[in-house]
Scaffold this motif. Structure first.
Motif, PDB file in Angstrom:
ATOM      1  N   LYS A  61     -31.014  26.503  18.141  1.00 34.08           N
ATOM      2  CA  LYS A  61     -31.697  25.253  18.527  1.00 34.08           C
ATOM      3  C   LYS A  61     -33.214  25.366  18.497  1.00 34.08           C
ATOM      4  O   LYS A  61     -33.906  24.356  18.532  1.00 34.08           O
TER       5      LYS A  61
ATOM      6  N   ARG B  42     -34.663  26.750  21.050  1.00 30.96           N
ATOM      7  CA  ARG B  42     -34.841  26.302  22.439  1.00 30.96           C
ATOM      8  C   ARG B  42     -35.611  27.332  23.252  1.00 30.96           C
ATOM      9  O   ARG B  42     -35.318  28.529  23.172  1.00 30.96           O
TER      10      ARG B  42
ATOM     11  N   SER C 293     -27.152  20.073  24.196  1.00 31.06           N
ATOM     12  CA  SER C 293     -26.981  19.082  23.140  1.00 31.06           C
ATOM     13  C   SER C 293     -27.226  19.760  21.789  1.00 31.06           C
ATOM     14  O   SER C 293     -28.083  20.636  21.670  1.00 31.06           O
TER      15      SER C 293
ATOM     16  N   ASN D   2     -28.758  19.432  19.025  1.00 32.11           N
ATOM     17  CA  ASN D   2     -29.900  19.032  18.194  1.00 32.11           C
ATOM     18  C   ASN D   2     -30.890  20.198  18.135  1.00 32.11           C
ATOM     19  O   ASN D   2     -30.828  21.095  18.978  1.00 32.11           O
TER      20      ASN D   2
ATOM     21  N   SER E 177     -31.003  13.654  20.867  1.00 29.41           N
ATOM     22  CA  SER E 177     -29.672  14.268  20.938  1.00 29.41           C
ATOM     23  C   SER E 177     -28.725  13.618  19.929  1.00 29.41           C
ATOM     24  O   SER E 177     -28.868  12.445  19.610  1.00 29.41           O
TER      25      SER E 177
ATOM     26  N   GLU F 206     -27.020  11.742  27.639  1.00 28.69           N
ATOM     27  CA  GLU F 206     -26.403  12.925  28.225  1.00 28.69           C
ATOM     28  C   GLU F 206     -25.948  12.689  29.667  1.00 28.69           C
ATOM     29  O   GLU F 206     -26.237  11.661  30.270  1.00 28.69           O
TER      30      GLU F 206
ATOM     31  N   HIS G 282     -39.237  15.727  24.281  1.00 27.08           N
ATOM     32  CA  HIS G 282     -37.819  15.545  24.077  1.00 27.08           C
ATOM     33  C   HIS G 282     -37.563  14.302  23.285  1.00 27.08           C
ATOM     34  O   HIS G 282     -38.359  13.369  23.313  1.00 27.08           O
TER      35      HIS G 282
HETATM   36 MG    MG Z   1     -30.753  18.477  25.138  1.00 23.92          MG
END
Ligand code: MG
Ligand code: TXA
Length: 350
Positions: free
Chosen positions: A58, A60, A145, A147, A153, A182, A238
């Motif tokens: 991701k 992330r 999620s 993405n 998302s 979400e 986001h």
């Molecule tokens: Mg997310």
């Protein structure tokens, strides 16, 4: 990495395909799967290396914890401890469904799942494919999620393919997610409990069972200065489409007037403009790219269309999205939270 895509019909689940996907998860690999909210990127939550690969796929930040997905209540004892009695009441009322409960974690949960916190978010999704997958894997499944970090998302498999093809082992395509925003994240380790992210279960629904619930003040403000959001994930950019997003908030006609002024202003700058609106307000705009999220009378539909609309504006190469605000009640609170973040807190009140 080679990514395999399989289709599973949610109304007629092929258990052989579920068993296959469950094996992929159990072997420490990554599987994107549908939930009733958005698609998730799943891995064995108890396998630190597999969890690390979620963060990598991701892109992330490692300080943003993951939600653990379970298919039965007994899994919770393994990963959560000292659970407040009211939490069981919430589980009974809202699970399976779009409510994530943050509780104290046990040692069984690797530190990277919870980004070093001593708590863990747990939810039981209601999507039949998600439930079967977790049941067959018979382990808690960590799933953010599906993405790329920072993008809207994914509410359909195509969005997952767009963001993660080549970065995950398997994508399960079961069509559209019906909620489209979400889960609600509720911290049950604070007194009173606190909503860290509004989502599929509304504050009003929670209030029917528990009167006294706080809302993280950073969810409702357009200015974050001096306030640190409690859900680590909420501090990052986001849901951001490539275009700049401006939200206009106020009475319907005043909003239409302001948006039309902004259209003229941006047209002269040669910008491609997109308007995010509802069925009721389409009539105010001519000769610009408009996407209606549905009727204001049905905010559940508006919620389900939001992330897909933000992605379509990218495809249409729009430079600036002018978005009408919606009411912040019910699911509207989650819609406005996602829109405000997509806009980088750029909200004009008229
Ligand atoms: Mg997310
Ligand atoms: O609907 C959903 O919740 C989807 C589907 C796939 O289940 N999952 C999802 O995960 O949205 P993710 O990782 O994109 O968002 C999880 C949010 C983040 O804002 C994160 O910071 C917060 O939940 N969170 C997770 N664990 C937490 C914890 N222990 N304490 C506070 N916040 C937590």
């Amino acid at each position: 990495m080679k990514t395999e895509i399989i289709k599973i019909d949610a109304n007629n689940i092929d258990l052989n395909k579920i068993r296959y996907a469950a094996e992929v998860i159990k072997s420490g690999r990554l599987v994107a799967f549908p939930t009733e909210t958005v698609y998730g990127l799943g891995a064995n939550a108890l396998n630190e290396k597999a969890v690390n690969n979620i963060f990598k796929a991701k892109g992330r930040p490692s300080d943003n914890p993951l939600i653990l997905h379970v298919s039965e209540l007994s899994h919770c004892d393994k990963i959560g401890r000292d659970i407040h009695e009211d939490v069981f009441m919430l589980m009974n009322s809202f699970w399976p469904g779009p409510l994530t409960l943050v509780v104290k974690k046990t040692e069984a949960v690797p530190d990277n799942v919870s980004a070093g916190l001593n708590t863990v978010g747990i939810r039981m999704p209601s999507h039949p494919v998600a439930l079967e997958l977790i049941k067959h894997a018979n382990i808690p499944v960590a799933a953010p999620s599906a993405n790329r970090s920072g993008r809207p998302s994914p509410t359909m498999a195509e969005h997952v393919i767009e963001d993660l093809y080549g970065h995950v082992d398997l994508i399960i395509d079961s069509g559209d997610c019906n909620i489209g925003v979400e889960s609600t994240v509720l911290d049950t380790t604070s007194d009173p409990f606190m909503i860290l992210r509004p989502g599929g279960v509304t504050l009003e629904q929670i209030n029917e069972l528990i009167k006294d619930v706080n809302i993280d003040p950073t969810l409702l403000t357009s200015k974050m200065e001096g306030l640190a959001p409690k859900a680590p994930g909420m501090k990052y950019t986001h849901y951001a489409p490539k275009a700049e997003v401006i939200i206009v908030k106020g009475e319907e006609l005043a909003v239409a007037k302001k948006i039309n002024e902004l259209i003229q202003e941006n047209k002269t700058k040669g910008k491609n403009i997109g308007i995010l609106l509802t069925d009721e307000t389409k009539k105010y705009y001519n000769e610009v790219e408009c996407i209606s999220l549905g009727s204001k009378e049905n905010l559940n539909i508006v919620a389900s269309n939001l992330f897909g609309a933000l992605r379509s504006f990218d495809e249409k190469k729009v430079d600036i999205i002018l978005a009408e605000a919606v009411e912040e009640t019910g699911i509207g609170l989650a819609i406005m939270n996602r829109m405000t973040k997509a806009a980088g807190y750029n909200v004009l009140t008229v």
